[in-house]
Design a protein around this motif. Structure first.
Motif, mmCIF file in Angstrom:
data_model
loop_
_atom_site.group_PDB
_atom_site.id
_atom_site.type_symbol
_atom_site.label_atom_id
_atom_site.label_comp_id
_atom_site.label_asym_id
_atom_site.label_seq_id
_atom_site.Cartn_x
_atom_site.Cartn_y
_atom_site.Cartn_z
ATOM 1 N N VAL A 175 0.840 -1.207 0.000
ATOM 2 C CA VAL A 175 0.000 0.000 0.000
ATOM 3 C C VAL A 175 0.873 1.255 0.000
ATOM 4 O O VAL A 175 1.996 1.247 0.499
ATOM 5 N N ASP A 176 0.292 2.288 -0.565
ATOM 6 C CA ASP A 176 0.946 3.595 -0.546
ATOM 7 C C ASP A 176 0.363 4.364 0.641
ATOM 8 O O ASP A 176 -0.773 4.838 0.582
ATOM 9 N N ILE A 177 1.089 4.391 1.739
ATOM 10 C CA ILE A 177 0.660 5.183 2.895
ATOM 11 C C ILE A 177 1.878 5.923 3.448
ATOM 12 O O ILE A 177 3.005 5.450 3.317
ATOM 13 N N SER A 179 4.517 6.873 6.008
ATOM 14 C CA SER A 179 5.063 5.991 7.062
ATOM 15 C C SER A 179 5.114 6.739 8.389
ATOM 16 O O SER A 179 6.168 6.906 8.985
ATOM 17 N N ALA A 185 -4.497 4.630 8.522
ATOM 18 C CA ALA A 185 -4.142 5.645 7.523
ATOM 19 C C ALA A 185 -4.933 5.400 6.249
ATOM 20 O O ALA A 185 -5.188 4.249 5.888
ATOM 21 N N LYS A 186 -5.316 6.493 5.599
ATOM 22 C CA LYS A 186 -5.986 6.383 4.306
ATOM 23 C C LYS A 186 -4.942 5.952 3.285
ATOM 24 O O LYS A 186 -3.830 6.495 3.285
ATOM 25 N N ILE A 187 -5.288 4.993 2.425
ATOM 26 C CA ILE A 187 -4.258 4.606 1.457
ATOM 27 C C ILE A 187 -4.394 5.464 0.187
ATOM 28 O O ILE A 187 -5.484 5.859 -0.199
ATOM 29 N N SER A 201 5.735 1.717 -0.573
ATOM 30 C CA SER A 201 6.073 1.839 0.860
ATOM 31 C C SER A 201 6.631 0.497 1.312
ATOM 32 O O SER A 201 6.786 -0.430 0.508
ATOM 33 N N MET A 246 -9.023 2.356 4.055
ATOM 34 C CA MET A 246 -8.120 2.550 5.179
ATOM 35 C C MET A 246 -7.149 1.359 5.305
ATOM 36 O O MET A 246 -7.518 0.217 5.016
ATOM 37 N N ALA A 247 -5.939 1.662 5.736
ATOM 38 C CA ALA A 247 -4.993 0.593 6.094
ATOM 39 C C ALA A 247 -4.874 0.598 7.611
ATOM 40 O O ALA A 247 -4.830 1.669 8.224
#
Ligand code: G1P
Length: 293
Positions: A175-177, A179, A185-187, A201, A246-247
């Motif tokens: 996922v792109d979140i 760090s 966190a919203k991805i 990421s 969300m992640a």
């Protein structure tokens, strides 16, 4: 307010990493000490409030259906011999209030295709997806329960993620979140099994998802991706253009029981807390370690 009461368990995979053990036995039936992996996954879902269990299965996975069904011959035998503890054990695998459905995936076309197979049973409600390969010890609160809390607060799809080694990116959806240290966190993006250089990421998707029903339209529009299979990750990337996702960096320890080492690690960890064998197993392990020193 939408509530999650159904979970999909994709169990049609061939389990080639565990051959020859998985030639005639589903990999999901491999035990961690004395309980099959699939039962661990089902218990996690039960504890999170799931009441309808949908297994995406295949012709070689009949043992899974049998495991969650009653076994008259065994139960009658245990009863006659006064083995009440064992009888309660086999009769209590699932509470009578829950239901199971089994759908055959005719050929292994990937995780996305497996999830799509359950569409008819899930018209317009959110649902969980649980991969039994990923055994997660969440401690006091299971991973899926932690995800349910996030879903209740956000009403958005939730994906469980954990930090992975950069060199392992080719094993996971990434996922792109940002760090940061926030657990939720919203991805901003998701990609299936990228090369380390292309990974957005170091957070890899583990086998727990809560998805809104809009995912089915996305899956229907998803063509073959990584490994020539219909990837759930690719459909999630499409869904992301329409809804927030969300992640959750969950609390707990995940064991990759799809790999031999992860399976052995889980076996050791669960044996060390198994009420029947923990003490003796600890002594046994100590002897092994001493012999190796
Ligand atoms: C699947 C998913 C992947 C995810 C992984 C978690 O891959 O496609 O995105 O990170 O499960 O275990 P598989 O392990 O089935 O190849």
């Amino acid at each position: 307010m939408m509530k999650v009461t159904k979970a999909i368990f994709p169990v049609a995979g061939l389990g080639t990493r565990f051959l020859p053990a998985t030639k005639a036995t589903p990999k999901e039936m491999m035990p961690i000490v004395d309980k099959p992996l699939i039962q661990h996954a089902v218990e996690e879902a039960l504890a999170a409030g799931i009441t309808e269990f949908i297994f995406i299965t295949s012709s070689s996975k009949r043992a899974i259906e049998d495991h969650f069904d009653s076994n008259f011959e065994l139960e009658a035998n245990l009863f006659e011999r006064g083995k009440h503890e064992q009888l309660a054990l086999v009769q209590g695998i699932l509470p009578p209030t829950v239901s199971c459905a089994y759908i055959r995936q005719k050929s292994p076309q990937g995780l996305g295709h497996a999830v799509l197979c359950a569409k008819q049973l899930l018209s317009s409600e959110p649902f969980a997806v649980v991969l039994a390969d990923d055994l997660i010890d969440g401690g006091k609160e299971s991973c899926l329960q932690q995800m349910m809390t996030v879903f209740e607060q956000t009403q958005a799809s939730v994906i469980a993620v954990e930090k992975i080694l950069p060199s392992d990116s080719k094993k996971y959806g990434i996922v792109d979140i940002a760090s940061n240290t926030q657990p939720v966190a919203k991805i901003a993006g998701i990609v299936e099994k990228p090369e380390p250089a292309n990974a957005p990421s170091n957070f890899g998707v583990v086998g727990r998802y809560i998805l809104t029903p809009a995912i089915f339209n996305m899956l229907e529009q998803t063509s073959e991706g990584s490994g020539g299979e219909i990837q759930l990750t690719d459909a999630i990337a499409k869904l992301l253009k329409k809804e927030p996702i969300m992640a959750l960096k969950f609390h707990g320890k995940r064991y990759d029981c799809g790999s031999k080492l992860g399976y052995l690690e889980a076996t050791i960890a669960y044996a060390l807390k198994h009420p029947e064998v923990a003490k003796d197993f600890q002594l046994l392990l100590r002897d092994f370690v001493e012999c190796m020193a």
